[in-house]
Design a protein around this motif. Structure first.
Motif, short mmCIF file in Angstrom:
data_model
loop_
_atom_site.label_atom_id
_atom_site.label_comp_id
_atom_site.label_asym_id
_atom_site.label_seq_id
_atom_site.Cartn_x
_atom_site.Cartn_y
_atom_site.Cartn_z
N ILE A 102 0.84 -1.20 0.00
CA ILE A 102 0.00 0.00 0.00
C ILE A 102 0.88 1.25 0.00
CG2 ILE A 102 -1.55 1.38 1.47
CD1 ILE A 102 -3.06 -0.73 -0.05
N LEU A 103 1.94 1.22 0.80
CA LEU A 103 2.88 2.35 0.85
C LEU A 103 3.44 2.65 -0.54
CD1 LEU A 103 4.57 4.36 2.62
CD2 LEU A 103 6.31 2.57 2.73
N LYS A 104 3.91 1.61 -1.22
CA LYS A 104 4.50 1.78 -2.56
C LYS A 104 3.46 2.31 -3.56
CE LYS A 104 6.23 -2.42 -2.86
NZ LYS A 104 6.88 -3.64 -3.44
N ASN A 105 2.22 1.80 -3.44
CA ASN A 105 1.18 2.17 -4.41
C ASN A 105 0.60 3.57 -4.19
OD1 ASN A 105 1.42 -0.25 -5.72
ND2 ASN A 105 -0.27 -1.23 -4.66
N LEU A 106 0.79 4.15 -2.99
CA LEU A 106 0.23 5.47 -2.71
C LEU A 106 1.25 6.60 -2.84
CD1 LEU A 106 -2.26 4.98 0.27
CD2 LEU A 106 -2.77 5.31 -2.14
N ILE A 107 2.52 6.27 -2.69
CA ILE A 107 3.56 7.32 -2.77
C ILE A 107 3.54 7.99 -4.14
CG2 ILE A 107 6.06 7.62 -2.98
CD1 ILE A 107 6.40 5.85 -0.53
N ILE A 108 3.38 7.19 -5.20
CA ILE A 108 3.41 7.74 -6.57
C ILE A 108 2.23 8.69 -6.82
CG2 ILE A 108 3.31 7.15 -9.03
CD1 ILE A 108 4.87 4.56 -8.27
N PRO A 109 0.96 8.28 -6.53
CA PRO A 109 -0.16 9.21 -6.74
C PRO A 109 -0.03 10.50 -5.95
CG PRO A 109 -1.00 7.00 -6.31
CD PRO A 109 0.47 6.95 -6.13
N LEU A 110 0.43 10.40 -4.70
CA LEU A 110 0.58 11.60 -3.86
C LEU A 110 1.58 12.57 -4.47
CD1 LEU A 110 0.58 9.95 -0.31
CD2 LEU A 110 -1.21 11.41 -1.28
#
Length: 545
Positions: A102-110
């Motif tokens: 989840i961390l990896k998948n949300l860092i990019i959109p943010l």
């Protein structure tokens, strides 16, 4: 009141996306063609501050269904210069591997949303996200204390520890959203009971209701799971909206036998034929995920494939993934799988849940998965994208497997799911939380009792049982002292108050938290000294030299 959302009346994408800020809306349009069914309904509901239970197959965008509205709200706070250094959103999952994913998948959109906002002439502050689990170093935890993340990704056990800390807990005073992922995996065990009390303690600390969002692929019965998620307030169940999109993806499941006669064929011949059949299936597909029911079965499968087909299955083509493998190797396998570098991965249960592992076009199950829900959950890992078929092949090894799996597949096509059993009134879990609560302040017994009864799992807890746990924790049962059951709290039955006892109470609580049983583990290293993982002592004793 618990109610279902009418998913037949679909709102238009433009209407839903209009609820988001222009830069968030633009980011979505650049990355996705359309909103999925759960997203169409969850975004408006979360923006309104409603509790939501989302159930949908893997690859339907459940994560974005819950996070997109929250990210939008956090950036709105940033735009208004009101984004403080506190935790606003808590994401809880049963697996540390899922937390890291989840961390990896949300860092990019943010990051990308801020860049798009900058193109539009809007300067946005950083929305921080961080993981806090048992894997996180003390240095990182101190860093989080100084500059807390706005979105905290964690596990049920860690959130229970955080609630009894002196300083970091204060960063949770403004929590507005709590997401519980893979809720079916928690609700049917004492880990879920533990979490339900943690959520009530957190709400009591915050001082006002926060939005509760539950997610899962194979939930049944939905109303009971929704009640588990939201709990009660003064004896009345809290409101929750259920978005049921469980069966929007088609299934292609077949049962295969490695030999014509499972009854009289020798076991060795069946096993060899099974590996030949498995190899044939793997070669016919781009990427295959194989499930076994045990960690030893996973290692055995990888070993035999390498042994029987040494030129095909090298370390670059095949990998084993289970909970005993070291975190570094697990992450390496996940990255290779996501990037399409592995032909096949064999797993026990660790890849069963919603970790993003990229494109899988076939799931093979060796033997019976032992439940219809688990069968659908595992086969749902194939065809990870929307509108794709989830393709699965179950290879049976004996006549019992044959009958069991045939019935299971028939029920899967009928969309029948096993009902989860939510444990109730677990006094051992209650004892842990009462000790944790005693670290916070001096409690009035009635106040604590009412807080506990807000949990769905303790809504029917009897007053006398609650008092007996307090008496047990306060050392009232002197005959148990020779069994090292000593007083851990003080309890005054006259004034009906209880609180912390002893200077080591916090240490005792932190070291004994949770419901996962302790096991003696032995570290395993390769000949060159590389840490491979760990195995239980009991498993080690069964290994042959």
């Amino acid at each position: 009141m618990i109610s279902f959302v009418n998913t037949k009346k679909l709102p238009k994408d433009e209407k839903v996306l209009a609820l988001l800020r222009p830069y968030v809306r633009e980011w979505f349009k650049r990355n996705f063609k359309q909103l999925t069914l759960p997203q169409k309904f969850s975004i408006p509901l979360i923006k309104k501050g409603e509790n939501v239970l989302i159930t949908a197959p893997t690859g339907i965008g459940k994560t974005l269904s819950s996070f997109l509205a929250i990210i939008d709200e956090l950036f709105i706070l940033g735009e208004k210069k009101e984004l403080e250094d506190v935790v606003y959103c808590v994401y809880i999952s049963p697996l540390r591997a899922l937390d890291n994913d989840i961390l990896k998948n949300l860092i990019i959109p943010l990051k990308e949303i801020r860049e798009i906002a900058k193109e539009m002439g809007i300067e946005l502050p950083e929305v921080r996200i961080a993981v806090r689990t048992g894997d996180v170093s003390p240095h990182e935890k101190q860093k989080q204390l100084r500059l807390p993340p706005h979105i905290l990704v964690t596990t049920p056990e860690t959130i229970a520890i955080v609630l009894s800390t002196r300083k970091f807990k204060e960063k949770f005073k403004k929590v507005r959203w709590v997401i519980v992922d893979e809720i079916h995996e928690l609700a049917n065990s004492k880990r879920g009971v533990h979490l339900s009390l943690s959520l009530e303690r957190l709400q009591n600390f915050v001082g006002k209701p926060f939005v509760r969002i539950g997610m899962g692929a194979t939930l049944e019965p939905l109303i009971e799971v929704a009640k588990f998620l939201v709990g009660y307030e003064n004896g009345k169940e809290r409101d929750c909206k259920i978005i049921d999109a469980r069966f929007v993806k088609p299934l292609d499941i077949k049962l295969l036998s490695p030999v014509k006669d499972l009854v009289y064929t020798p076991a060795e011949t069946i096993t060899n034929s099974m590996y030949k059949l498995l190899d044939k299936l793997i070669q016919q597909h781009r990427t295959t995920l194989v499930f076994t029911n045990t960690r030893s079965g996973t290692e055995r499968c990888v070993h035999h494939l390498k042994q029987m087909f040494p030129e095909v299955y090298t370390d670059e083509q095949i990998g084993a993934h289970h909970s005993s493998v070291s975190r570094e190797i697990r992450l390496e396998i996940e990255d290779k799988l996501k990037n399409g570098k592995l032909k096949v991965v064999v797993s026990s249960t660790s890849l069963e849940l919603g970790i993003d592992i990229g494109y899988i076009d076939l799931v093979c199950q060796l033997g019976s998965p032992k439940s219809i829900t688990r069968c659908i959950q595992r086969i749902g890992r194939a065809g990870h994208r929307l509108h794709e078929v989830s393709k699965g092949r179950i290879i049976c090894m004996d006549r019992d497997d044959l009958v069991e799996c045939a019935v299971m597949i028939q029920q899967a096509y009928r969309y029948f799911l096993d009902k989860i059993q939510i444990p109730e009134n677990c006094l051992d879990v209650l004892a842990q939380h009462l000790m944790g609560m005693s670290l916070e302040k001096k409690w009035n017994v009635k106040e604590a009792f009412n807080l506990v009864r807000n949990s769905y799992c303790y809504r029917n807890l009897k007053w006398k049982d609650f008092l007996s746990v307090l008496e047990f924790l306060s050392g009232a049962y002197h005959t148990l002292e020779d069994k090292k059951v000593c007083a851990k709290i003080w309890f005054d039955p006259k004034d009906m108050m209880f609180g912390r006892r002893g200077k080591y109470a916090r240490v005792i609580y932190s070291l004994n938290i949770g419901t996962i049983p302790d096991e003696v583990k032995i570290k395993v290293r390769s000949l060159d000294g590389r840490y491979i993982g760990s195995i239980e002592e009991e498993f080690l004793q069964r290994l042959l030299p």
